[in-house]
Motif scaffolding. Structure first.
Motif, PDB file in Angstrom:
ATOM      1  N   ALA A 143      10.130  37.708 -66.891  1.00 46.50           N
ATOM      2  CA  ALA A 143      10.710  37.637 -68.235  1.00 46.50           C
ATOM      3  C   ALA A 143      12.217  37.852 -68.224  1.00 46.50           C
ATOM      4  CB  ALA A 143      10.040  38.669 -69.148  1.00 46.50           C
ATOM      5  N   ALA A 144      12.700  38.719 -67.313  1.00 48.91           N
ATOM      6  CA  ALA A 144      14.144  38.971 -67.231  1.00 48.91           C
ATOM      7  C   ALA A 144      14.895  37.736 -66.749  1.00 48.91           C
ATOM      8  CB  ALA A 144      14.411  40.151 -66.302  1.00 48.91           C
ATOM      9  N   CYS A 145      14.201  36.838 -66.034  1.00 45.73           N
ATOM     10  CA  CYS A 145      14.821  35.577 -65.604  1.00 45.73           C
ATOM     11  C   CYS A 145      14.909  34.583 -66.758  1.00 45.73           C
ATOM     12  CB  CYS A 145      13.999  34.927 -64.494  1.00 45.73           C
ATOM     13  SG  CYS A 145      13.906  35.846 -62.945  1.00 45.73           S
ATOM     14  N   GLY A 146      13.938  34.693 -67.656  1.00 38.94           N
ATOM     15  CA  GLY A 146      13.837  33.718 -68.738  1.00 38.94           C
ATOM     16  C   GLY A 146      12.481  33.048 -68.769  1.00 38.94           C
ATOM     17  N   GLY A 147      11.543  33.573 -67.943  1.00 41.31           N
ATOM     18  CA  GLY A 147      10.169  33.081 -67.968  1.00 41.31           C
ATOM     19  C   GLY A 147      10.034  31.589 -67.766  1.00 41.31           C
ATOM     20  N   PHE A 148       9.275  30.954 -68.646  1.00 42.98           N
ATOM     21  CA  PHE A 148       8.994  29.525 -68.578  1.00 42.98           C
ATOM     22  C   PHE A 148      10.273  28.707 -68.478  1.00 42.98           C
ATOM     23  CE2 PHE A 148       8.691  25.461 -70.720  1.00 42.98           C
ATOM     24  CZ  PHE A 148       7.525  24.895 -70.250  1.00 42.98           C
ATOM     25  N   ASP A 149      11.267  29.017 -69.295  1.00 43.50           N
ATOM     26  CA  ASP A 149      12.488  28.206 -69.347  1.00 43.50           C
ATOM     27  C   ASP A 149      13.288  28.298 -68.049  1.00 43.50           C
ATOM     28  OD1 ASP A 149      12.505  27.220 -72.235  1.00 43.50           O
ATOM     29  OD2 ASP A 149      12.262  29.375 -72.505  1.00 43.50           O
ATOM     30  N   PHE A 150      13.309  29.484 -67.444  1.00 39.58           N
ATOM     31  CA  PHE A 150      14.016  29.620 -66.172  1.00 39.58           C
ATOM     32  C   PHE A 150      13.273  28.868 -65.075  1.00 39.58           C
ATOM     33  CE2 PHE A 150      14.991  31.559 -62.097  1.00 39.58           C
ATOM     34  CZ  PHE A 150      16.373  31.695 -62.148  1.00 39.58           C
ATOM     35  N   ARG A 151      11.967  29.040 -65.030  1.00 35.24           N
ATOM     36  CA  ARG A 151      11.185  28.373 -63.986  1.00 35.24           C
ATOM     37  C   ARG A 151      11.367  26.858 -64.040  1.00 35.24           C
ATOM     38  NH1 ARG A 151       9.024  24.873 -61.711  1.00 35.24           N
ATOM     39  NH2 ARG A 151       6.969  24.779 -60.740  1.00 35.24           N
ATOM     40  N   PRO A 180      20.284  34.636 -65.973  1.00 36.83           N
ATOM     41  CA  PRO A 180      19.027  34.264 -66.618  1.00 36.83           C
ATOM     42  C   PRO A 180      19.212  33.167 -67.662  1.00 36.83           C
ATOM     43  CG  PRO A 180      19.900  36.262 -67.605  1.00 36.83           C
ATOM     44  CD  PRO A 180      20.817  35.920 -66.466  1.00 36.83           C
ATOM     45  N   TRP A 181      18.108  32.536 -67.996  1.00 35.20           N
ATOM     46  CA  TRP A 181      18.125  31.549 -69.073  1.00 35.20           C
ATOM     47  C   TRP A 181      18.388  32.265 -70.395  1.00 35.20           C
ATOM     48  CZ3 TRP A 181      15.460  30.975 -73.611  1.00 35.20           C
ATOM     49  CH2 TRP A 181      15.557  29.724 -74.244  1.00 35.20           C
ATOM     50  N   GLN A 182      19.344  31.788 -71.122  1.00 32.76           N
ATOM     51  CA  GLN A 182      19.614  32.323 -72.452  1.00 32.76           C
ATOM     52  C   GLN A 182      20.418  31.310 -73.244  1.00 32.76           C
ATOM     53  OE1 GLN A 182      21.799  35.962 -71.987  1.00 32.76           O
ATOM     54  NE2 GLN A 182      23.413  35.039 -70.728  1.00 32.76           N
ATOM     55  N   ALA A 183      20.196  31.306 -74.540  1.00 30.72           N
ATOM     56  CA  ALA A 183      20.887  30.378 -75.437  1.00 30.72           C
ATOM     57  C   ALA A 183      20.741  28.933 -74.976  1.00 30.72           C
ATOM     58  CB  ALA A 183      22.362  30.754 -75.558  1.00 30.72           C
ATOM     59  N   GLY A 184      19.562  28.622 -74.423  1.00 27.48           N
ATOM     60  CA  GLY A 184      19.264  27.243 -74.068  1.00 27.48           C
ATOM     61  C   GLY A 184      19.810  26.758 -72.750  1.00 27.48           C
ATOM     62  N   THR A 185      20.334  27.656 -71.906  1.00 25.82           N
ATOM     63  CA  THR A 185      20.895  27.215 -70.634  1.00 25.82           C
ATOM     64  C   THR A 185      20.785  28.300 -69.575  1.00 25.82           C
ATOM     65  OG1 THR A 185      22.842  26.195 -69.610  1.00 25.82           O
ATOM     66  CG2 THR A 185      23.238  28.009 -71.128  1.00 25.82           C
ATOM     67  N   ILE A 186      20.924  27.883 -68.308  1.00 27.00           N
ATOM     68  CA  ILE A 186      20.971  28.800 -67.175  1.00 27.00           C
ATOM     69  C   ILE A 186      22.364  28.713 -66.579  1.00 27.00           C
ATOM     70  CG2 ILE A 186      20.057  29.344 -64.872  1.00 27.00           C
ATOM     71  CD1 ILE A 186      17.439  27.996 -65.715  1.00 27.00           C
ATOM     72  N   PRO A 187      23.103  29.812 -66.494  1.00 29.72           N
ATOM     73  CA  PRO A 187      24.435  29.755 -65.874  1.00 29.72           C
ATOM     74  C   PRO A 187      24.310  29.433 -64.392  1.00 29.72           C
ATOM     75  CG  PRO A 187      23.813  32.025 -66.349  1.00 29.72           C
ATOM     76  CD  PRO A 187      22.778  31.162 -66.994  1.00 29.72           C
ATOM     77  N   THR A 188      25.188  28.588 -63.897  1.00 29.29           N
ATOM     78  CA  THR A 188      25.128  28.176 -62.499  1.00 29.29           C
ATOM     79  C   THR A 188      26.522  28.118 -61.887  1.00 29.29           C
ATOM     80  OG1 THR A 188      25.269  25.809 -63.020  1.00 29.29           O
ATOM     81  CG2 THR A 188      23.057  26.765 -62.878  1.00 29.29           C
ATOM     82  N   THR A 189      26.527  28.123 -60.565  1.00 32.80           N
ATOM     83  CA  THR A 189      27.724  27.851 -59.784  1.00 32.80           C
ATOM     84  C   THR A 189      27.441  26.627 -58.934  1.00 32.80           C
ATOM     85  OG1 THR A 189      28.489  30.132 -59.692  1.00 32.80           O
ATOM     86  CG2 THR A 189      29.226  28.667 -57.928  1.00 32.80           C
ATOM     87  N   THR A 190      28.332  25.674 -58.916  1.00 34.96           N
ATOM     88  CA  THR A 190      28.127  24.469 -58.120  1.00 34.96           C
ATOM     89  C   THR A 190      28.582  24.701 -56.693  1.00 34.96           C
ATOM     90  OG1 THR A 190      28.432  23.041 -60.048  1.00 34.96           O
ATOM     91  CG2 THR A 190      28.653  22.012 -57.880  1.00 34.96           C
ATOM     92  N   ALA A 191      27.650  24.521 -55.763  1.00 35.17           N
ATOM     93  CA  ALA A 191      27.949  24.640 -54.338  1.00 35.17           C
ATOM     94  C   ALA A 191      27.820  23.262 -53.700  1.00 35.17           C
ATOM     95  CB  ALA A 191      26.998  25.623 -53.666  1.00 35.17           C
ATOM     96  N   GLU A 192      28.556  23.044 -52.622  1.00 33.89           N
ATOM     97  CA  GLU A 192      28.516  21.758 -51.929  1.00 33.89           C
ATOM     98  C   GLU A 192      28.305  21.978 -50.437  1.00 33.89           C
ATOM     99  OE1 GLU A 192      32.196  19.825 -52.806  1.00 33.89           O
ATOM    100  OE2 GLU A 192      31.543  19.190 -54.812  1.00 33.89           O
ATOM    101  N   GLY A 193      27.616  21.033 -49.817  1.00 34.88           N
ATOM    102  CA  GLY A 193      27.447  21.104 -48.372  1.00 34.88           C
ATOM    103  C   GLY A 193      26.088  20.626 -47.920  1.00 34.88           C
ATOM    104  N   SER A 194      25.701  21.081 -46.746  1.00 34.07           N
ATOM    105  CA  SER A 194      24.415  20.745 -46.159  1.00 34.07           C
ATOM    106  C   SER A 194      23.321  21.496 -46.900  1.00 34.07           C
ATOM    107  CB  SER A 194      24.426  21.134 -44.675  1.00 34.07           C
ATOM    108  OG  SER A 194      23.169  20.905 -44.091  1.00 34.07           O
TER     109      SER A 194
END
Length: 218
Positions: A116-124, A62-76
């Motif tokens: 809201a658990a995603c981070g609401g507006f900021d996650f969207r 979820p969005w928290q502390a101003g960021t969304i954690p991500t994993t970078t994926a590559e491909g089609s």
């Protein structure tokens, strides 16, 4: 006296067997790259984009502390959206059968959240979503899921975001594979919990390729 070489037909007989073996291997390998999900027959494609080879940041928290954690994926890469008449369906009721089908096809849910658990507006607005009206996201009612399937060539990722308006459900599917993969198939089906008793019709992720009514099957 002219010597002649004996005919060896048994050598030629090996080729059909070899070809059959190769075809069998290819046939068995194909489903590993396929993606076959089911939506109600009333669903209609509303938008898409795709790239042959790119990198994509898959949200994994979820969005928290101003960021969304991500994993970078590559491909089609492919990203497609559908609209579903769903006056009586909640976003969870729309998501549940799709999540179950992903699990049946070897995907493991890495992250799932609601509103809201995603981070609401900021996650969207921090998540890659097709623009309106192709994909509508109600800031007060949406769900997100990220799932991964690992294979010999790497990881295949799928994300789903589901939302709704007063009488319409919206589904966006994003897929990025470790290897170039065929267009994911979305099959409109009566087997989905969203569409009891309706007929089945194949649907690809390309809106232009949507089969017409004469493609309906029992």
């Amino acid at each position: 006296m002219i010597a002649t070489r004996p005919h060896a037909p048994h050598r030629h007989r090996r080729f059909p067997a070899m070809a059959a073996a190769i075809l069998s291997v290819l046939t068995l390998a194909a489903p590993a790259l396929a993606l076959d999900l089911r939506l109600p027959t009333t669903a209609s494609p509303s938008g898409e984009r795709r790239e042959a080879l790119t990198s994509y940041n898959v949200p994994t928290g979820p969005w928290q502390a101003g960021t969304i954690p991500t994993t970078t994926a590559e491909g089609s890469f492919s990203q497609s959206a559908w609209k579903i008449p769903a006056a009586d369906q909640t976003t969870l009721q729309i998501l549940q059968p799709l999540r179950a089908q992903l699990a049946d096809q070897g995907f493991t849910t890495v992250f799932e959240c609601a509103t809201a658990a995603c981070g609401g507006f900021d996650f969207r607005y921090g998540t890659d979503i097709l623009p309106e009206p192709q994909m509508h996201v109600d800031l007060g009612d949406f769900r997100f899921l990220a799932a991964r399937r690992d294979g010999a060539g790497g990881s295949d990722w799928v994300t789903l975001i589901v939302s709704r308006s007063a009488d319409t459900g919206f589904v966006q599917m994003t897929r990025i594979g470790a290897e170039p993969v065929a267009t994911p198939d979305m099959t409109l089906s009566s087997k989905s919990a969203l569409a009891p008793g309706l007929p089945t019709v194949p649907l690809t992720a390309e809106p232009a390729a949507l089969p017409q009514q004469d493609a309906l099957t029992a």
